[in-house]
Design an enzyme around this catalytic site. Sequence first.
Site, short mmCIF file in Angstrom:
data_model
loop_
_atom_site.label_atom_id
_atom_site.label_comp_id
_atom_site.label_asym_id
_atom_site.label_seq_id
_atom_site.Cartn_x
_atom_site.Cartn_y
_atom_site.Cartn_z
N LYS A 13 0.82 -1.21 0.00
CA LYS A 13 0.00 0.00 0.00
C LYS A 13 0.86 1.26 0.00
O LYS A 13 0.58 2.21 -0.72
CB LYS A 13 -0.92 0.04 1.24
CG LYS A 13 -1.88 -1.10 1.35
CD LYS A 13 -2.83 -0.87 2.52
CE LYS A 13 -2.15 -0.88 3.88
NZ LYS A 13 -1.69 -2.20 4.33
N ARG A 88 -9.39 1.26 9.99
CA ARG A 88 -9.00 -0.14 10.15
C ARG A 88 -10.04 -0.94 10.91
O ARG A 88 -9.87 -2.15 11.06
CB ARG A 88 -7.70 -0.18 10.96
CG ARG A 88 -6.56 -0.83 10.16
CD ARG A 88 -5.36 -0.66 10.97
NE ARG A 88 -4.20 -1.38 10.65
CZ ARG A 88 -3.12 -0.85 10.09
NH1 ARG A 88 -3.15 0.39 9.65
NH2 ARG A 88 -2.04 -1.55 9.97
N ARG A 127 11.38 -6.63 4.49
CA ARG A 127 11.08 -5.19 4.39
C ARG A 127 11.94 -4.38 5.37
O ARG A 127 12.18 -4.79 6.49
CB ARG A 127 9.60 -4.94 4.70
CG ARG A 127 9.26 -3.46 4.68
CD ARG A 127 7.81 -3.26 4.53
NE ARG A 127 7.08 -3.43 5.79
CZ ARG A 127 5.80 -3.10 5.91
NH1 ARG A 127 5.13 -2.61 4.88
NH2 ARG A 127 5.19 -3.28 7.05
N ARG A 161 11.20 -3.06 10.93
CA ARG A 161 10.19 -2.71 11.91
C ARG A 161 10.05 -3.85 12.92
O ARG A 161 10.07 -5.01 12.56
CB ARG A 161 8.84 -2.47 11.22
CG ARG A 161 8.78 -1.14 10.55
CD ARG A 161 7.61 -1.00 9.64
NE ARG A 161 6.35 -1.46 10.21
CZ ARG A 161 5.17 -1.25 9.61
NH1 ARG A 161 5.12 -0.60 8.46
NH2 ARG A 161 4.06 -1.69 10.16
N ARG A 172 -0.77 -9.69 12.79
CA ARG A 172 -1.31 -8.53 12.06
C ARG A 172 -2.23 -8.98 10.93
O ARG A 172 -3.24 -8.34 10.65
CB ARG A 172 -0.16 -7.67 11.53
CG ARG A 172 0.58 -6.96 12.65
CD ARG A 172 1.91 -6.41 12.18
NE ARG A 172 1.75 -5.39 11.16
CZ ARG A 172 2.67 -5.12 10.24
NH1 ARG A 172 3.79 -5.79 10.19
NH2 ARG A 172 2.45 -4.18 9.37
P1 AMP Z 1 0.87 0.17 9.30
O1 AMP Z 1 2.13 0.89 9.01
O2 AMP Z 1 -0.32 0.78 8.60
O3 AMP Z 1 0.97 -1.32 9.10
O4 AMP Z 1 0.57 0.40 10.86
C1 AMP Z 1 1.49 -0.05 11.85
C2 AMP Z 1 0.79 -0.19 13.20
O5 AMP Z 1 0.24 1.08 13.60
C3 AMP Z 1 -0.40 -1.15 13.22
O6 AMP Z 1 -0.03 -2.50 13.39
C4 AMP Z 1 -1.17 -0.61 14.43
O7 AMP Z 1 -0.53 -0.99 15.64
C5 AMP Z 1 -0.98 0.89 14.28
N1 AMP Z 1 -2.04 1.53 13.45
C6 AMP Z 1 -1.88 2.21 12.27
N2 AMP Z 1 -3.05 2.67 11.80
C7 AMP Z 1 -3.98 2.27 12.72
C8 AMP Z 1 -5.40 2.41 12.80
N3 AMP Z 1 -6.10 3.06 11.86
N4 AMP Z 1 -6.03 1.87 13.88
C9 AMP Z 1 -5.36 1.22 14.85
N5 AMP Z 1 -4.03 1.03 14.83
C10 AMP Z 1 -3.34 1.55 13.78
#
Ligand code: AMP
Length: 220
Positions: A13, A88, A127, A161, A172
């Site tokens: 994404k 989400r 990654r 990460r 996840r």
């Molecule tokens: P991402 O980079 O989008 O995979 O987000 C990394 C982490 O940030 C996720 O695993 C969640 O812990 C947190 N996170 C990001 N966006 C959200 C969201 N909209 N709602 C809840 N947690 C979020």
Amino acid sequence: MRMLIFGPPGAGKGTVAGQVTSEEGIPHISTGDMLRQAVAAGTELGRTVKGLLDAGELVPDAVMIALVGERLEQADAQDGWLLDGFPRTLPQGEALAELLARTGQRLDLVALVEVADEVIVERLGGRRVCLACGATYHLTYSPPKVAGQCDRCGQEQVVQREDDQPETIRRRLATYHHQTEPLIAFYEAQGVVRRFDNSGAPEEPVRAVRESLASADRGR
Ligand code: AMP
């Protein structure tokens, strides 16, 4: 153009969103990047969410809704945006719908980037991400020119990460299937979802999204 990019963690994404937003001239609002920057800067928000991020668990809806609400009020977001990583959960989707209704705006497109789970596990394991600017790399397919250093911003902050560890990746993915996927039906009902396969080269979904944008019935 107001759009969401949707899909499981590791679907690509961020890469697709980065290209689309630079072509469209709209801000790329990644909630994951915002939270990781807060953690890196040691802000109050960062201290609150660090454990959840490391464990691959979702941050509470109320925190996310307030964070995104504030971000969308900023000057650069008045003529459009791309949201990456939000909403989400169904409550987040409903909060966004309310916010849009309040401001007389609507979503033009929900780009759903699809990739099989086993491809994701392989991709996320390799990654690497720049903590300073959010640029992403892959050790095999697109490594930074100098190990550990970001090609885009020059900072030596390209790292794995914490939540890209195999067990956390599986958690996840499960969270995505249980909590985030139900949102697809919510947006299908609005007729704004377009699906893009991203199992192959990243240029393909970028081109497909570009074509969808060209034909989208753009809101104001
Ligand atoms: P991402 O980079 O989008 O995979 O987000 C990394 C982490 O940030 C996720 O695993 C969640 O812990 C947190 N996170 C990001 N966006 C959200 C969201 N909209 N709602 C809840 N947690 C979020």
